[in-house]
Design an enzyme around this catalytic site. Structure first.
Site, mmCIF file in Angstrom:
data_model
loop_
_atom_site.group_PDB
_atom_site.id
_atom_site.type_symbol
_atom_site.label_atom_id
_atom_site.label_comp_id
_atom_site.label_asym_id
_atom_site.label_seq_id
_atom_site.Cartn_x
_atom_site.Cartn_y
_atom_site.Cartn_z
ATOM 1 C CG ASP A 1 -7.392 -3.314 3.579
ATOM 2 O OD1 ASP A 1 -8.731 -3.232 4.286
ATOM 3 O OD2 ASP A 1 -7.854 -3.121 2.246
ATOM 4 C CG ASP B 1 -12.789 -5.550 5.368
ATOM 5 O OD1 ASP B 1 -12.429 -4.976 6.015
ATOM 6 O OD2 ASP B 1 -13.354 -5.197 3.846
ATOM 7 C CG ASP C 1 -2.699 -19.468 1.902
ATOM 8 O OD1 ASP C 1 -1.067 -18.654 2.205
ATOM 9 O OD2 ASP C 1 -2.520 -20.712 1.378
ATOM 10 C CE1 TYR D 1 -3.152 -3.010 -0.797
ATOM 11 C CE2 TYR D 1 -4.053 -1.759 1.969
ATOM 12 C CZ TYR D 1 -4.386 -3.051 0.678
ATOM 13 O OH TYR D 1 -5.364 -3.608 0.590
ATOM 14 C CE LYS E 1 1.536 -18.086 0.188
ATOM 15 N NZ LYS E 1 0.051 -19.374 -0.190
#
Length: 336
Positions: free
Chosen positions: A229, A233, A205, A123, A172
């Site tokens: 982010d 959610d 994941d 970002y 990751k």
């Protein structure tokens, strides 16, 4: 008396912020509000979505309480929220997601806090095209050891201060050996300094799958910007949606508190917007300011009304005939 910059925002912002301010004022906290503009409403009045006067106010108060903002399309900043985080180095984004007794979901025992690094990663906006035809694009992720260490330190200190037992780092690093590898190594080094807090590692994941299958195994989760982010959610969905999720953006000497949902212009002015998220952001702000008794009083009143399921907005109870104003007043009336 605490000086706080108040940004009511766009769309449903003014209505939910008015309700939240009324509840904060009724809590007994001593707040002096400095109202300032940002977003589309500011652009229409001043020609910029983030006026200098607003930045000057935050520079003075060092604490902002913000409603949802509409990001300009095709001009201005990529995101006003990103710009504010950048200007004041608000490196820690904290989003708690906890089950509500009065909100029916698939789960009853969710209590997860996402701690998201707020200034680095994908970002940072380092993007460009590699060809004149603009058919190949490249984005660069920036991860630093210092930035990684301070967000993981924040997560462990948050766990200690809030009687949490476990910190999980989501990454990751199995694929992104350099950026995510650096973040994971920094997390391991910091975790070694906190032997009394359980430390866990999960590939992002797999973490998503485990959060859906068995969310109770998570406590505090710390991760990089984009993963945070996404995960915040996801956890919002576990407890009833973004209308119930507050957010805090914390820096060394400044902080911004908000709801994490959008400005919802389609329901602006209809007195049906749920003010819970921004009110819970107000609870986080009061704790940040040291107004702990007022924060407890406010949180208890919000929980009483939401869990009661009567004086709530229609998104929480489809049969409700009450709106934003009535819900806000019910929470004021429930204050003890």
């Amino acid at each position: 008396m605490h000086n706080v910059t108040l940004i009511k925002g766009d769309g449903i912002g003014p209505s939910i912020m008015d309700a939240a301010v009324a509840v904060i004022n009724a809590s007994g906290a001593k707040i002096h509000w400095h109202e300032a503009d940002a977003g589309m409403s500011a652009y229409e009045r001043t020609g910029t979505p983030l006026p200098d006067a607003t930045m000057e106010s935050i520079a003075q108060t060092r604490v902002a309480f913000k409603g949802p903002l509409t990001t300009m399309v095709g001009e201005g900043f990529r995101s006003i929220n990103v710009e504010l985080r950048k200007q004041y180095d608000l490196y820690a984004n904290v989003r708690p997601a906890k089950s509500w007794k009065g909100v029916k979901t698939r789960y009853d025992d969710v209590d997860i806090v996402i701690v998201r690094e707020n200034t680095e990663g994908l970002y940072v906006g380092l993007e460009h095209y590699l060809t004149p035809a603009k058919d190949i694009a490249e984005s660069l992720a920036v991860v630093t050891k210092a930035g990684s260490e301070r967000i993981v330190e924040y997560a462990f200190k948050y766990a200690i201060d809030n009687n949490r037992k476990k910190v999980t780092v989501c990454h990751k690093a199995n694929i992104l050996k350099y950026t995510q590898g650096l973040f994971l190594r920094a997390a391991r080094e910091v975790a070694a300094k906190y032997p009394d807090i359980e430390f866990d590692e999960k590939i992002v994941d797999a973490a998503c799958m485990h959060m859906v299958m068995k969310p109770e195994q998570f406590d505090v989760v710390v991760t990089t910007n984009m993963f945070g982010d996404i995960l915040s959610d996801l956890t919002a969905g576990l407890v009833g949606g973004l209308g119930l999720i507050p957010g805090a953006n914390i820096g060394v000497d400044a902080a911004l508190f908000e709801a994490v949902h959008g400005s919802a212009p389609d329901i602006a002015g209809k007195n049906i917007a749920n003010p819970t998220a921004v009110m819970m952001g107000g609870v986080m702000m009061l704790n940040h300011l040291g107004e702990h008794e007022a924060a407890i009083r406010m949180q208890n009143a919000i929980e009483k009304v939401v869990n009661g399921g009567v004086y709530v907005t229609p998104d929480l109870n489809p049969e409700s005939k009450y709106g934003t104003k009535e819900m806000g007043q019910a929470i004021v009336d429930a204050m003890e």
